[in-house]
Design an enzyme around this catalytic site. Structure first.
Site, PDB file in Angstrom:
ATOM      1  N   ASP A 245      -0.046   0.459   1.410  1.00 28.43           N
ATOM      2  CA  ASP A 245      -1.356   1.062   1.556  1.00 28.43           C
ATOM      3  C   ASP A 245      -2.318  -0.115   1.690  1.00 28.43           C
ATOM      4  OD1 ASP A 245      -3.612   2.611   1.652  1.00 28.43           O
ATOM      5  OD2 ASP A 245      -3.032   3.910  -0.007  1.00 28.43           O
TER       6      ASP A 245
HETATM    7  C1  BGC Z   1      -5.740   5.098   1.716  1.00 23.49           C
HETATM    8  C2  BGC Z   1      -4.701   5.373   2.785  1.00 23.49           C
HETATM    9  C3  BGC Z   1      -5.288   5.050   4.133  1.00 23.49           C
HETATM   10  C4  BGC Z   1      -5.747   3.607   4.134  1.00 23.49           C
HETATM   11  C5  BGC Z   1      -6.337   3.151   5.453  1.00 23.49           C
HETATM   12  C6  BGC Z   1      -6.333   3.710   1.821  1.00 23.49           C
HETATM   13  O1  BGC Z   1      -7.411   3.583   0.978  1.00 23.49           O
HETATM   14  O2  BGC Z   1      -5.168   5.292   0.445  1.00 23.49           O
HETATM   15  O3  BGC Z   1      -4.280   6.707   2.722  1.00 23.49           O
HETATM   16  O4  BGC Z   1      -4.374   5.329   5.139  1.00 23.49           O
HETATM   17  O5  BGC Z   1      -6.738   3.435   3.139  1.00 23.49           O
HETATM   18  O6  BGC Z   1      -7.566   3.740   5.683  1.00 23.49           O
END
Ligand code: BGC
Length: 738
Positions: free
Chosen positions: A269
């Site tokens: 993530d």
């Molecule tokens: C989220 C993800 C997301 C990523 C990119 C993170 O904060 O948990 O689900 O895909 O950001 O935006």
């Protein structure tokens, strides 16, 4: 004329000969040759890359891209959230919107709504539609779908997931992934794993039994990998058994890659990596979005500080870590590249087509759940009332915005108010806000600037004037509502809505409520109203779908993908206090174990307000007796259970029939029942059909911690044909004998 024609011909011949000569000297390298098997291309490309190029390709170069290998003509990989549409563009290096004018999308209903349709065909169309839009926008990976289990109604991200049941989410995730990837766009299953709350998500350590892990929290991921064939998986922020999930040996090396045979890219993530050694050894392939030391923030060199960048390179150069670890990661990134950005056969995609709007509308209509309908409150046929009051901020709030990374910039978002005006005519609709929440703001809720008392007074005035009141409330995507990064503070409706609803009912008892949320809310006013719908963040076609359902042009057929408890303490995660949710001193124990959602309510005999799988229709259905094709089965067989289903009303409609299994004398504690099959059946008024559902007997097994394997016991099993987890309509008994 003739002369110059001849000259051109001679010239072309010379050029052709030269090209042929060059080509003869340098045949197309295998990695650029579409006719070669992907694995041959992967090994060839890998063998041509320098150590530095290999390091570069396994971490980000910008907020949403990784660099590829420019020298070899291997393109960048571009990613976008996910999971409800293709997100707007960002500037290269931070979280500012790029403010392009060509980055709007179709917003599809939130995944809770998709789950509520209980319709895997719609999941396929959903995935395909986003895949097409992603392709048109030149994205290679869409960061979704999310399949974390709905454990508590407080979790800020439940709206991005597919409910509380592992079987339902498994059935829905696989077609979503297939639909998307047929466009040469990778889906990304997230957040692997146990990200069941947003509170303390970046540090909480989850302790959960193996049995709950395998029976509740992993099946949807497994289905996405093995049935959907997903090409990427995203690690979650939290820890599991003391190790961060994005480089967790058990989750990634053992389960995802070894046991499930995942051959794609395991990515972080955004900022979920914490250690070079663990990242290198424990199966992380691609590092995205890491925060850096703050000093180099925003500079291009910031990416060198990633755990899988210079620190990894240094360890390889010093011999501390073997290059083979790096090669394995590069192979996976290359494989993803050949499946997506270097796949010349992938379609071009399209966006904002009428078909996309249709799919969004259809999913929204099939997902809305009718929870209460007394005294023919719904449908509100055209012409039935002169004055319909539409009260509540959610009738007009743009709900595709906010919520964190799933935010969207829809080209249009038809609000419920617009849908109602379109349907009933402006002259019949009275609108007022009733309450106001302020703008969605990531870290803090901003006051709305409107005076709450005046809004209430105005609402009561409008309610008095109207023949019927429709209150559009619920949650929204503001921080600490349905929003990533934190959880709700309570199960109550925010912004004074409960008090407002009570007051409205006093002045006009002919009031119905449409809740828009991704989570269960408490409903102290429930006994005083006749009509209640659970709606969702419905996206671009929200208003059209909602008005179609309200006026009866579409018949509701959604079923709840989660249980709605009477009060928070009745929910399994909260029952055991802070150690179980939200955790104490950085650790939480999932004391509810396998008893999540309806499994908990059933087994502990704690009645929910509305059970999992519940949802009414404008028509009625009659179930016949349940029969199975045999009485005794072996493990490798499937039970065919059949029964008649009749639409006994005077409108066409759809019923989602559910089949739950109960084991008679298990040697371990088992939930009273578990969902093992379902089918959505569409019937004309008066029509009767024989419905057959096939269920593999092996799916009756439980996870046995003694042998670390699934165990199917010889026993008697009941198969309940049901219209919800609480409403069994017919039962058939079978024996399993091996
Ligand atoms: C989220 C993800 C997301 C990523 C990119 C993170 O904060 O948990 O689900 O895909 O950001 O935006």
């Amino acid at each position: 004329m003739k002369h110059s024609f001849l000259r051109i011909n001679t010239l072309s011949a010379v050029l052709l000969a030269m090209t042929a000569q060059v080509m003869a000297q340098e045949p197309t390298p295998p990695y650029l040759d579409d006719n070669q098997p992907i694995e041959v291309r992967v090994e060839d490309a890998l063998s041509r890359m320098t150590l530095k190029e290999k390091i570069a390709i396994i971490h980000a170069q910008s907020k949403f891209s990784s660099p590829g290998c420019p020298r070899l003509g291997i393109p960048e990989l571009w990613m976008s959230d996910g999971p409800h549409g293709v997100r707007m563009e960002f500037v290269w290096d931070n979280w500012d919107h790029a403010d392009w004018t060509n980055d709007s999308c179709t917003a599809y209903p939130a995944l809770t709504c998709l789950a509520a349709t209980f319709n895997p065909e719609l999941a396929f169309k959903y995935g395909n539609a986003i895949g097409q839009e992603a392709r048109y926008r030149e994205k290679d990976v869409i960061l979704g779908p999310g399949v974390n289990i709905y454990r508590t109604p407080l979790s800020g991200r439940n709206f991005e997931y597919m409910g509380e049941d592992p079987y339902l989410s498994s059935r829905m995730v696989a077609p979503y992934v297939k639909g998307m990837q047929q466009n040469g766009v990778a889906a990304c299953l997230k957040h692997f794993a146990l990200n069941n709350q947003e509170k303390d998500r970046d540090k909480i350590n989850v302790e959960v039994s193996d049995r709950a892990l395998y029976e509740i929290y992993l099946p949807a991921f497994k289905a996405g990998v093995q049935e959907g064939g997903v090409w990427t998986v995203m690690g979650s922020y939290n820890k599991f058994r003391g190790q961060y999930c994005s480089h967790n040996d058990l989750l990634i090396n053992q389960i995802l890659k070894k046991d499930w045979g995942f051959d794609g890219v395991m990515m972080t993530d955004w900022g979920s990596a914490h250690d070079t050694d663990e990242a290198a050894r424990n199966g992380l392939d691609l590092e995205m979005g890491s925060w850096t030391n703050g000093l180099t923030w925003g500079l291009s060199s910031a990416y060198d500080d990633y755990y899988l960048a210079q620190p990894f390179l240094k360890k390889i150069e010093s011999g501390e870590l073997p290059e083979s670890l790096l090669d394995e990661k590069v192979r996976r990134v290359l494989r993803l590249t050949f499946r997506t950005s270097m796949n010349r056969n992938r379609p071009y995609g399209c966006k904002l087509t009428p078909e996309h709007a249709e799919i969004a509308r259809k999913i929204a209509e099939e997902g809305i759940v009718l929870l209460k309908n007394e005294n023919h409150f719904f449908p509100i046929e055209k012409g039935r009332y002169q004055k319909i009051a539409v009260i509540g901020e959610n009738a007009v709030k743009q709900l595709s915005l906010g919520g964190g990374s799933s935010e969207l910039k829809p080209q249009k978002e038809i609000s419920p108010l617009e849908g109602m005006i379109e349907k009933y005519g402006k002259e019949h609709i009275l609108f007022t806000l009733g309450y106001a929440s302020g703008e969605p703001n990531y870290s803090n809720e901003l006051p709305s600037g409107l005076d709450a008392d005046s809004l209430v007074q105005e609402a009561l005035k409008v309610a008095r004037e109207a023949d019927v009141v429709l209150f559009f409330g619920g949650l929204n995507k503001n921080f600490q509502q349905d929003c990533e990064g934190d959880d709700r503070r309570s199960m109550d409706l925010p912004f004074g809505q409960n008090e407002l609803i009570e007051k409205i009912i006093q002045v006009n008892p002919n009031t119905g409520v449409i809740l828009i949320s991704g989570n269960a809310v408490s409903m102290p006013w429930l006994s005083q109203i006749d009509g209640l719908m659970q709606s969702w963040y419905l996206g671009s076609q929200a208003g059209t779908a909602t008005a179609n359902i309200i006026c009866g042009e579409a018949n509701p057929s959604g079923k709840l993908p989660f249980s709605i408890p009477v009060k928070l303490e009745d929910n399994s995660a909260h029952y055991f206090g802070a150690e179980s949710y939200p955790g104490v001193n950085g650790t939480q124990y999932y004391k509810d174990d396998i008893l999540v959602g309806y499994r908990w309510h059933d087994t502990k005999k704690i009645d929910p307000l509305f059970p999992f799988g519940y949802g009414l229709s404008y028509t009625t259905f009659q179930y016949g007796k349940a029969r199975t094709d045999k009485k005794t089965y072996r493990a490798d067989e499937s039970v065919k259970i059949s029964f008649t289903l009749k639409n006994t009303g005077d409108t066409p409609g759809a019923e989602t029939v559910q089949v739950y299994m109960s084991q008679k004398k298990p040697s371990v504690l088992r939930p009273v029942k578990e969902l093992k099959g379902f089918k959505k059946v569409f019937l004309q008024a008066g029509e009767e059909q024989v419905v057959e559902i096939e269920i593999p007997v092996r799916s009756f097994a439980f996870y046995d911690e003694q042998t670390a394997d699934w165990k199917l016991e010889n026993d008697s099993y009941s198969l309940h044909v049901a219209s919800s987890s609480k409403a069994i309509q017919a039962t058939a008994k079978i024996q399993v004998k091996n």
